[in-house]
Design a protein around this motif. Structure first.
Motif, PDB file in Angstrom:
ATOM      1  N   GLY A 110       1.021  -1.164   0.179  1.00 32.12           N
ATOM      2  CA  GLY A 110      -0.170   0.073  -0.148  1.00 32.12           C
ATOM      3  C   GLY A 110       0.977   1.616   0.201  1.00 32.12           C
ATOM      4  N   ASN A 111       0.139   2.388  -0.032  1.00 33.56           N
ATOM      5  CA  ASN A 111       1.262   4.217  -0.349  1.00 33.56           C
ATOM      6  C   ASN A 111       1.509   3.723   1.021  1.00 33.56           C
ATOM      7  OD1 ASN A 111       1.073   6.692  -0.991  1.00 33.56           O
ATOM      8  ND2 ASN A 111       0.033   7.229   0.842  1.00 33.56           N
ATOM      9  N   GLU A 112       0.576   3.434   2.914  1.00 31.32           N
ATOM     10  CA  GLU A 112       1.704   3.791   4.368  1.00 31.32           C
ATOM     11  C   GLU A 112       2.278   2.312   4.166  1.00 31.32           C
ATOM     12  OE1 GLU A 112       1.697   5.957   6.113  1.00 31.32           O
ATOM     13  OE2 GLU A 112       0.428   6.498   4.894  1.00 31.32           O
ATOM     14  N   PRO A 113       4.080   2.585   4.194  1.00 31.81           N
ATOM     15  CA  PRO A 113       4.884   1.282   5.107  1.00 31.81           C
ATOM     16  C   PRO A 113       4.055   0.462   5.753  1.00 31.81           C
ATOM     17  CG  PRO A 113       5.955   3.413   4.802  1.00 31.81           C
ATOM     18  CD  PRO A 113       4.774   3.933   4.240  1.00 31.81           C
ATOM     19  N   ARG A 253      -5.819   1.798   7.141  1.00 28.76           N
ATOM     20  CA  ARG A 253      -6.298   2.151   5.019  1.00 28.76           C
ATOM     21  C   ARG A 253      -7.676   3.112   6.159  1.00 28.76           C
ATOM     22  NH1 ARG A 253      -6.819  -2.002   1.878  1.00 28.76           N
ATOM     23  NH2 ARG A 253      -6.087  -3.553   2.894  1.00 28.76           N
ATOM     24  N   SER A 254      -8.071   2.883   6.804  1.00 28.27           N
ATOM     25  CA  SER A 254      -9.834   3.771   6.972  1.00 28.27           C
ATOM     26  C   SER A 254      -8.625   5.395   7.239  1.00 28.27           C
ATOM     27  CB  SER A 254      -9.737   3.302   8.628  1.00 28.27           C
ATOM     28  OG  SER A 254      -9.285   3.568   9.608  1.00 28.27           O
ATOM     29  N   GLY A 365       1.395   2.979  -4.391  1.00 30.60           N
ATOM     30  CA  GLY A 365       2.256   4.088  -3.866  1.00 30.60           C
ATOM     31  C   GLY A 365       3.269   4.999  -4.532  1.00 30.60           C
ATOM     32  N   LEU A 366       3.674   5.946  -3.954  1.00 31.07           N
ATOM     33  CA  LEU A 366       4.582   7.087  -4.903  1.00 31.07           C
ATOM     34  C   LEU A 366       5.951   6.950  -4.787  1.00 31.07           C
ATOM     35  CD1 LEU A 366       3.496  10.295  -4.312  1.00 31.07           C
ATOM     36  CD2 LEU A 366       2.887   9.250  -6.305  1.00 31.07           C
ATOM     37  N   ALA A 377      13.704   0.301  -0.714  1.00 34.38           N
ATOM     38  CA  ALA A 377      13.100  -0.547   0.949  1.00 34.38           C
ATOM     39  C   ALA A 377      11.828  -1.942   0.174  1.00 34.38           C
ATOM     40  CB  ALA A 377      12.093   0.334   1.606  1.00 34.38           C
ATOM     41  N   ILE A 378      11.164  -1.149  -0.723  1.00 33.99           N
ATOM     42  CA  ILE A 378      10.314  -2.692  -1.941  1.00 33.99           C
ATOM     43  C   ILE A 378      10.903  -3.542  -2.082  1.00 33.99           C
ATOM     44  CG2 ILE A 378       8.735  -3.307  -2.401  1.00 33.99           C
ATOM     45  CD1 ILE A 378       7.507  -0.160  -2.594  1.00 33.99           C
TER      46      ILE A 378
END
Ligand code: WTA
Length: 682
Positions: A110-113, A253-254, A365-366, A377-378
């Motif tokens: 996701g966008n957030e780690p 994600r909420s 994400g970006l 990191a990914i």
């Protein structure tokens, strides 16, 4: 055309260890196979087709075509008589025949780690069948068009493959496009249904996608094209009881800030529909030349073109290019950073990798969020072996130096790829030596929405690389370089890049407008497919793309037409005329430099300039935001009233020497425009 020997100098060779496991381990092998693919396409592609499932076999020749407008209608037919289903080949075949049900199809990041999910081939098949049943229950049938406007989530892949399973035609619209662009595409392809999501984060910015989708549907209604239903995935606002399957939604994600307006006449909740749906769904067997998907790309007239791809040829071509260009091996973890809303994502996130049973990273994400190290990191987190990105991303990260890269080991990497625009040799060198530490070949893949897959590209273990060159043609592809009179040039030369014959994955038509297909690609030089790109061939036979030679711009790897930006500008009441040209940009490759002539009585000021930027963003999308806007009381025109863009390009670049301007009606405007040119962006 291909040299007898690989060149010795100025080239980078592939490391020996990659050659050991490679499908095409040497330049000799590449040449041998290339010749076979051209001389005997039936045998070449026929052998590849054996790896896939065909409900009925093809009859007659592998490829039938006419590429010459002077001889009649242009057509390309591949494997006529065969029937298959691509979804079956991507999922059922891997799950049942190859016993890969437990293999991970996607590592969703996701966008957030920390926000992550995995989906196996088995789970993907189940969800696709369920959603296919949902589509059927809403009356979607074979041949119907379904528009998809979603962020980078697994459900986007589910939605596209569910369409494929029932023979419906998906038309995916990149979630960065405006509501106006979505509306235009829905109407052009006459979509009966929209699949969208509530919203998503890009970095720390919240995008209310449903708001944009609602606006688009409202515009469609106003234009007399009501879309009956819209399925909305609650990506950010899902209630715990709406979760289907084993994965629970991570708390991060909420999103309480997301305002959602639910229109009970049109909107349907993805999760509610999925709950009641069976996970058994017999695939619809399709003919080879049935439509598979429509994907819009900018057209030089300003109106986007619906590029149509069909079933069998596209499957074989993307499966083969993926396998050979990334030298796919069973233990690979592959990651393409593109968005599925573009052709790169269609061919090399969904179709190519799944056709090969690959495990891929799907990233929402970006590259810059939360910091400049996110990509690496990914790479370390999932031990990515094959990595595919765009030159613009490389140039952007390069600005921050090697430290953010070196925070991670990247030791799993084996092959690096680029796509979307010419890569400058400095960026190539940085990618090769800093990111890949000199261990990983760089595959600079040249292709287009229209070509379906890679057409000029190195093969990682076979092709000696030259930084900035897309090197040689892929199997089945025959390039040529033409001069202005349409003559084929031999040896070292520069001119128009064209292709002399089709390959299985080339587009078949512009949706609903075959005439436009012929005019755009085949009329300029009868007998050839014209790419619109300029190209140089060097003394070693290497191809170097020099950039677009039509009225297109390539901003961060995204094609835009000058005409579409101009028409967005002139829709503002203060603008009488607009001319847009390209100005080189260190990160984006090209940027938009807009000259605007105001209507009588209008005044040019900062407010107007901001309004114009907003206008273009709302009409097209953020990717088209003008970088420079210049007030142009007069534009350089010939006596016949044609704007001399060549002169405007020079002004935009700050070049003083305008060349021959004797045909201008009033050459005085040139000096004035030059004096007032913009030097800094907004
Ligand atoms: C450009 C993207 C140089 C080119 C897959 C082409 C490239 C247009 C390269 C297609 C490359 C793409 N080197 N230029 N490796 N790859 N291009 O349809 O101008 O979004 O015509 O497809 O991008 O863009 P499209």
């Amino acid at each position: 055309m291909i040299p007898d020997k690989a060149p010795k100098e100025d080239v980078f060779h592939c490391p020996e260890n990659l050659k050991e496991e490679s499908h095409i381990p040497s330049f000799e092998k590449y040449k041998e196979e290339y010749i076979r693919s051209i001389e005997n396409p039936d045998e070449f592609w026929g052998a590849i087709a054996k790896d896939f499932f065909w409900k009925t076999k093809h009859t007659g020749r592998f490829l039938e075509y006419n590429f010459d407008v002077t001889k009649g209608e242009i057509f390309i037919k591949c494997m006529e008589g065969a029937t298959t289903n691509i979804c079956y080949n991507l999922l059922d075949r891997n799950v049942h025949d190859k016993k890969l049900g437990d293999r991970i199809a996607f590592f969703w990041e996701g966008n957030e780690p920390g926000d992550e999910l995995t989906v196996t081939y088995g789970e993907l098949l189940q969800r696709v069948c369920q959603f296919a049943n949902v589509l059927k229950s809403l009356g979607v049938k074979k041949g119907d068009r379904v528009s998809i406007y979603m962020p980078m989530v697994v459900e986007l892949v589910v939605a596209m493959l569910a369409c494929v399973r029932i023979g419906a035609v998906h038309s995916i619209v990149f979630a960065g496009f405006s509501s106006e662009s979505l509306c235009e595409r829905i109407i052009d392809s006459q979509c009966s249904l929209l699949v969208t999501a509530d919203g998503f984060y890009r970095g720390d910015k919240l995008i209310n996608l449903k708001f944009l989708a609602d606006e688009a549907l409202q515009k469609c209604r106003e234009k007399g094209f009501p879309v009956k239903k819209s399925i909305v995935l609650k990506h950010l606002s899902k209630e715990p009881e709406e979760v289907v399957g084993s994965q629970s939604p991570p708390a991060k994600r909420s999103c309480p800030d997301l305002e959602l307006h639910w229109n009970p006449d049109v909107d349907l909740c993805w999760h509610t529909l999925m709950k009641g749906a069976s996970d058994q769904c017999e695939p619809e067997w399709c003919e080879s030349e049935d439509p598979l998907f429509i994907l819009y790309t900018s057209g030089s007239t300003g109106k986007p073109k619906g590029v149509l791809h069909t079933v069998s040829g596209y499957l074989l071509f993307v499966a083969t290019t993926f396998k050979l260009v990334f030298d796919h091996q069973p233990d690979d973890v592959y990651w393409c950073t593109a968005d599925i809303g573009w052709i790169t994502g269609h061919s090399y996130i969904t179709y190519g990798p799944l056709a090969n049973g690959a495990s891929s990273v799907l990233f929402e994400g970006l590259p810059t969020y939360p910091d400049m190290s996110r990509m690496w990191a990914i790479v370390d987190k999932y031990r990515v072996t094959k990595f595919y990105t765009a030159p613009t991303a490389i140039r952007m990260l390069m600005k921050y130096g090697s430290e953010p890269v070196q925070r991670y080991t990247r030791k799993s990497l084996k092959v690096l790829g680029t796509v979307g625009e010419p890569i400058n040799p400095e960026a190539w060198q940085w990618y090769y030596s800093v990111v890949g530490e000199g261990r990983c070949p760089v595959v600079d893949t040249f292709w287009q929405t229209e070509t379906g897959g890679h057409v000029l590209t190195p093969l990682p273990a076979a092709t000696p690389m030259k930084p900035g060159s897309a090197t040689f043609p892929f199997f089945g592809v025959v390039p040529a370089i033409l001069n202005d009179s349409g003559e084929e040039l031999e040896g070292p030369s520069e001119g128009y890049l064209v292709f002399k014959q089709p390959w299985p994955g080339v587009m078949r038509t512009v949706y609903g407008n075959h005439e436009r297909f012929e005019t755009t690609y085949f009329r300029k030089f009868p007998g050839y497919y014209v790419t619109g790109d300029g190209c140089r061939r060097d003394e070693d036979g290497y191809y170097w793309i020099t950039g677009r030679i039509d009225d297109m711009l390539n901003v961060s790897g995204h094609l835009l037409s000058t005409a579409e930006v101009e028409s967005a500008l002139v829709e503002h009441k203060a603008v009488a005329e607009a001319a847009v040209v390209s100005r080189p940009h260190p990160v984006k490759g090209e940027s938009l430099y807009c000259f605007v002539t105001l209507t009588d009585g209008a005044t040019y000021n900062a407010t107007l300039e901001a309004e114009l930027r907003k206008q273009v963003r709302e009409k097209i999308g953020a990717i088209a935001t003008p970088d420079y806007i210049q007030n142009a009381p007069g534009l350089p025109k010939t006596r016949s009233g044609k704007i001399m863009r060549r002169v405007l390009r020079k002004i935009a670049c700050g070049e003083k020497d305008m060349g021959d301007i004797s045909t201008l009606a009033d050459s005085g405007v040139v000096d004035e425009l030059y004096r007032n040119r913009c030097c800094t962006t907004a």
